[in-house]
Enzyme design. Structure first.
Site, PDB file in Angstrom:
ATOM      1  N   CYS A 111       0.780  -1.093   0.029  1.00  0.00           N
ATOM      2  CA  CYS A 111      -0.240   0.195   0.251  1.00  0.00           C
ATOM      3  C   CYS A 111       0.554   1.421   0.062  1.00  0.00           C
ATOM      4  CB  CYS A 111      -0.568  -0.246   1.155  1.00  0.00           C
ATOM      5  SG  CYS A 111      -1.764  -1.063   1.437  1.00  0.00           S
ATOM      6  N   HIS A 248      -3.131   7.250   2.487  1.00  0.00           N
ATOM      7  CA  HIS A 248      -3.909   5.680   1.997  1.00  0.00           C
ATOM      8  C   HIS A 248      -5.275   5.846   2.539  1.00  0.00           C
ATOM      9  CE1 HIS A 248      -4.212   1.110   1.066  1.00  0.00           C
ATOM     10  NE2 HIS A 248      -4.387   1.056   2.028  1.00  0.00           N
ATOM     11  N   ASN A 278     -10.707  -0.501  -0.206  1.00  0.00           N
ATOM     12  CA  ASN A 278      -8.615  -0.296  -0.034  1.00  0.00           C
ATOM     13  C   ASN A 278      -8.361  -0.276  -1.372  1.00  0.00           C
ATOM     14  OD1 ASN A 278      -6.042  -0.501   0.278  1.00  0.00           O
ATOM     15  ND2 ASN A 278      -6.435  -1.280   2.313  1.00  0.00           N
TER      16      ASN A 278
HETATM   17  O1  UT7 Z   1      -4.197  -1.258   3.686  1.00  0.00           O
HETATM   18  C1  UT7 Z   1      -4.105  -2.167   4.077  1.00  0.00           C
HETATM   19  C2  UT7 Z   1      -3.649  -1.090   5.860  1.00  0.00           C
HETATM   20  N1  UT7 Z   1      -5.240  -2.818   5.851  1.00  0.00           N
HETATM   21  C3  UT7 Z   1      -5.526  -2.014   6.884  1.00  0.00           C
HETATM   22  O2  UT7 Z   1      -5.768  -0.678   7.642  1.00  0.00           O
HETATM   23  C4  UT7 Z   1      -6.646  -2.740   8.191  1.00  0.00           C
HETATM   24  C5  UT7 Z   1      -7.134  -2.512   9.266  1.00  0.00           C
HETATM   25  N2  UT7 Z   1      -7.838  -2.921   9.868  1.00  0.00           N
HETATM   26  C6  UT7 Z   1      -9.119  -2.832  10.180  1.00  0.00           C
HETATM   27  O3  UT7 Z   1      -9.591  -1.346   9.780  1.00  0.00           O
HETATM   28  C7  UT7 Z   1     -10.474  -3.423  11.004  1.00  0.00           C
HETATM   29  O4  UT7 Z   1      -8.624  -4.203  11.483  1.00  0.00           O
HETATM   30  C8  UT7 Z   1     -11.258  -3.921  10.151  1.00  0.00           C
HETATM   31  C9  UT7 Z   1     -11.661  -3.711   9.574  1.00  0.00           C
HETATM   32  C10 UT7 Z   1     -10.489  -4.936   9.480  1.00  0.00           C
HETATM   33  C11 UT7 Z   1     -11.804  -5.268  11.162  1.00  0.00           C
HETATM   34  O5  UT7 Z   1     -12.979  -4.805  11.792  1.00  0.00           O
HETATM   35  P1  UT7 Z   1     -12.504  -4.589  13.902  1.00  0.00           P
HETATM   36  O6  UT7 Z   1     -13.411  -4.120  14.425  1.00  0.00           O
HETATM   37  O7  UT7 Z   1     -11.024  -5.068  13.929  1.00  0.00           O
HETATM   38  O8  UT7 Z   1     -13.249  -6.269  13.675  1.00  0.00           O
HETATM   39  P2  UT7 Z   1     -12.531  -7.390  14.379  1.00  0.00           P
HETATM   40  O9  UT7 Z   1     -11.810  -8.630  12.919  1.00  0.00           O
HETATM   41  O10 UT7 Z   1     -12.898  -8.146  15.688  1.00  0.00           O
HETATM   42  O11 UT7 Z   1     -14.306  -8.505  13.817  1.00  0.00           O
HETATM   43  C12 UT7 Z   1     -15.476  -8.032  14.816  1.00  0.00           C
HETATM   44  C13 UT7 Z   1     -16.751  -9.402  14.248  1.00  0.00           C
HETATM   45  C14 UT7 Z   1     -16.556 -10.500  14.397  1.00  0.00           C
HETATM   46  O12 UT7 Z   1     -17.348 -10.928  14.740  1.00  0.00           O
HETATM   47  P3  UT7 Z   1     -17.434 -11.634  16.300  1.00  0.00           P
HETATM   48  O13 UT7 Z   1     -15.677 -13.179  16.467  1.00  0.00           O
HETATM   49  O14 UT7 Z   1     -16.813 -10.260  17.068  1.00  0.00           O
HETATM   50  O15 UT7 Z   1     -18.184 -12.691  16.317  1.00  0.00           O
HETATM   51  C15 UT7 Z   1     -15.892 -11.468  12.831  1.00  0.00           C
HETATM   52  O16 UT7 Z   1     -16.077 -12.176  12.810  1.00  0.00           O
HETATM   53  O17 UT7 Z   1     -17.191  -9.220  12.946  1.00  0.00           O
HETATM   54  C16 UT7 Z   1     -17.217 -10.336  12.379  1.00  0.00           C
HETATM   55  N3  UT7 Z   1     -16.610  -9.897  10.786  1.00  0.00           N
HETATM   56  C17 UT7 Z   1     -17.694  -9.298  10.021  1.00  0.00           C
HETATM   57  N4  UT7 Z   1     -19.297  -9.567  10.549  1.00  0.00           N
HETATM   58  C18 UT7 Z   1     -19.618  -9.605   9.317  1.00  0.00           C
HETATM   59  C19 UT7 Z   1     -15.770 -10.391  10.616  1.00  0.00           C
HETATM   60  N5  UT7 Z   1     -15.451  -9.578   8.810  1.00  0.00           N
HETATM   61  C20 UT7 Z   1     -17.113  -9.157   8.537  1.00  0.00           C
HETATM   62  C21 UT7 Z   1     -18.082  -8.542   7.798  1.00  0.00           C
HETATM   63  N6  UT7 Z   1     -19.287  -8.782   7.871  1.00  0.00           N
HETATM   64  N7  UT7 Z   1     -17.461  -8.569   6.702  1.00  0.00           N
END
Ligand code: UT7
Length: 321
Positions: A111, A248, A278
């Site tokens: 990125c 970004h 992204n």
């Molecule tokens: O360009 C490279 C740079 N990349 C980034 O900057 C990404 C940085 N990270 C993020 O933006 C965030 O960590 C994410 C958007 C990827 C994820 O957000 P989060 O608040 O950290 O969510 P999480 O991974 O803790 O997931 C929370 C819940 C989980 O369920 P449980 O375990 O709490 O029941 C996931 O299974 O959300 C669930 N989940 C979804 N639910 C619906 C994960 N993906 C999805 C989805 N739809 N697409």
């Protein structure tokens, strides 16, 4: 000798895929995606390729800059999703636009790829090696996503962005900072080149993108404000002097956190992730093109740019428009 940006261009695939569209093919929802990330839709390729989008973005940037392909003497593409291992996307762009006198190569800094390419171009211009450079960030991320992994595939999109820079006596690259941390590289990886030669025959299937979202999030909200602060200080400026922060586009919450840490109004952070998602190396040049074409950029304005992601890598720059 210094560097001046003289034109921008971008190209997104025709097909728009909304969060609601995704919710019909996987267990997700517009509510989850938009509230966690700010992303509402993204463009995904059907006919388009990394090279075809790059060529279109390059043509638009050259037209915007008022330069011909014959004037381009260097082409650098930041990409982790070129169409082939070789020839490089940059060489294919060279052939398509007819820039026969240019040297062309790709770089992979995920990125941060466009920002690293900008810094490479700046170094060449400073040394007086080249005069007019076409710099691109271009990605077809949809082909390296695991479409069964809802936690990553909903975040990314496809597209290409380009700038044309030229040598100028007054350097408009006021300061830059770049860094890498390979020790933490596994938090965002795509290990898709396994060796199945007759001596090894691992039988291991190539992998798609895998991301530990929370670790990348923590990295971004500390590394980006630190890099921006360092760069702004090195430019002899304070955060109040910066007219726009073109970051970004990974997650609106990361951008809000950076704004808060720098104590700057979110109004100074233009956004494209709502309609692009992204797009890795393409995010920053697409955003720059969007704000340029909206007429928001005026001569003399100071713009802070920052890319961050896989590697891990990060890079910031303060430029004068
Ligand atoms: O360009 C490279 C740079 N990349 C980034 O900057 C990404 C940085 N990270 C993020 O933006 C965030 O960590 C994410 C958007 C990827 C994820 O957000 P989060 O608040 O950290 O969510 P999480 O991974 O803790 O997931 C929370 C819940 C989980 O369920 P449980 O375990 O709490 O029941 C996931 O299974 O959300 C669930 N989940 C979804 N639910 C619906 C994960 N993906 C999805 C989805 N739809 N697409």
């Amino acid at each position: 000798m210094g560097m001046k940006i003289i034109g921008t261009g971008s190209c997104l695939p025709q097909t728009v895929v909304t969060n609601d569209d995704l919710s019909k093919i996987m267990d997700t929802s517009d509510e989850w995606i938009s509230s966690r990330t700010g992303i509402r839709e993204r463009h995904l390729v059907k006919e388009e390729t990394t090279t075809s989008m790059s060529v279109e973005a390059a043509r638009r940037a050259m037209e915007n800059a008022g330069v011909t392909a014959q004037e381009i003497d260097l082409i650098i593409v930041g990409t982790l999703s070129a169409d082939h291992v070789t020839p490089a996307c940059a060489c294919e762009v060279q052939a398509a636009i007819g820039a026969q006198d240019a040297v062309a190569f790709d770089i992979n800094a995920a990125c941060s790829g466009f920002m690293f390419a900008l810094n490479i171009a700046h170094a060449y211009l400073q040394m007086g090696v080249y005069k007019t450079v076409l710099i691109l960030g271009a990605e077809t991320l949809s082909k390296i996503m695991d479409w069964n992994d809802r936690s990553t595939c909903v975040l990314f999109g496809d597209g290409a962005g380009a700038v044309v820079v030229c040598a100028d006596e007054r350097d408009r690259m006021l300061a830059y900072d770049q860094g890498s941390d390979g020790v933490r590289g596994s938090v965002l990886a795509c290990k898709n080149r396994t060796n199945n030669n007759p001596l090894v025959q691992t039988g291991v299937e190539p992998e798609y993108v895998h991301m530990d979202g929370q670790e990348v999030y923590k990295f971004a909200v500390t590394a980006v404000p630190a890099s921006l602060s360092k760069t702004i200080k090195a430019a002899g400026l304070s955060v109040e002097d910066i007219d726009y922060f073109a970051l970004h586009q990974a997650n609106i919450r990361i951008i809000q956190s950076v704004a808060k840490r720098l104590k700057v109004s979110e109004d100074k952070f233009p956004i494209s992730l709502d309609h692009c998602g992204n797009i890795s190396a393409a995010s920053v040049p697409i955003l720059l093109d969007e704000i340029n074409r909206k007429g928001l950029l005026k001569p003399g304005m100071k713009i802070a740019l920052s890319g961050f992601g896989g590697g891990l890598t990060w890079a910031s720059a303060v430029i004068e428009w």
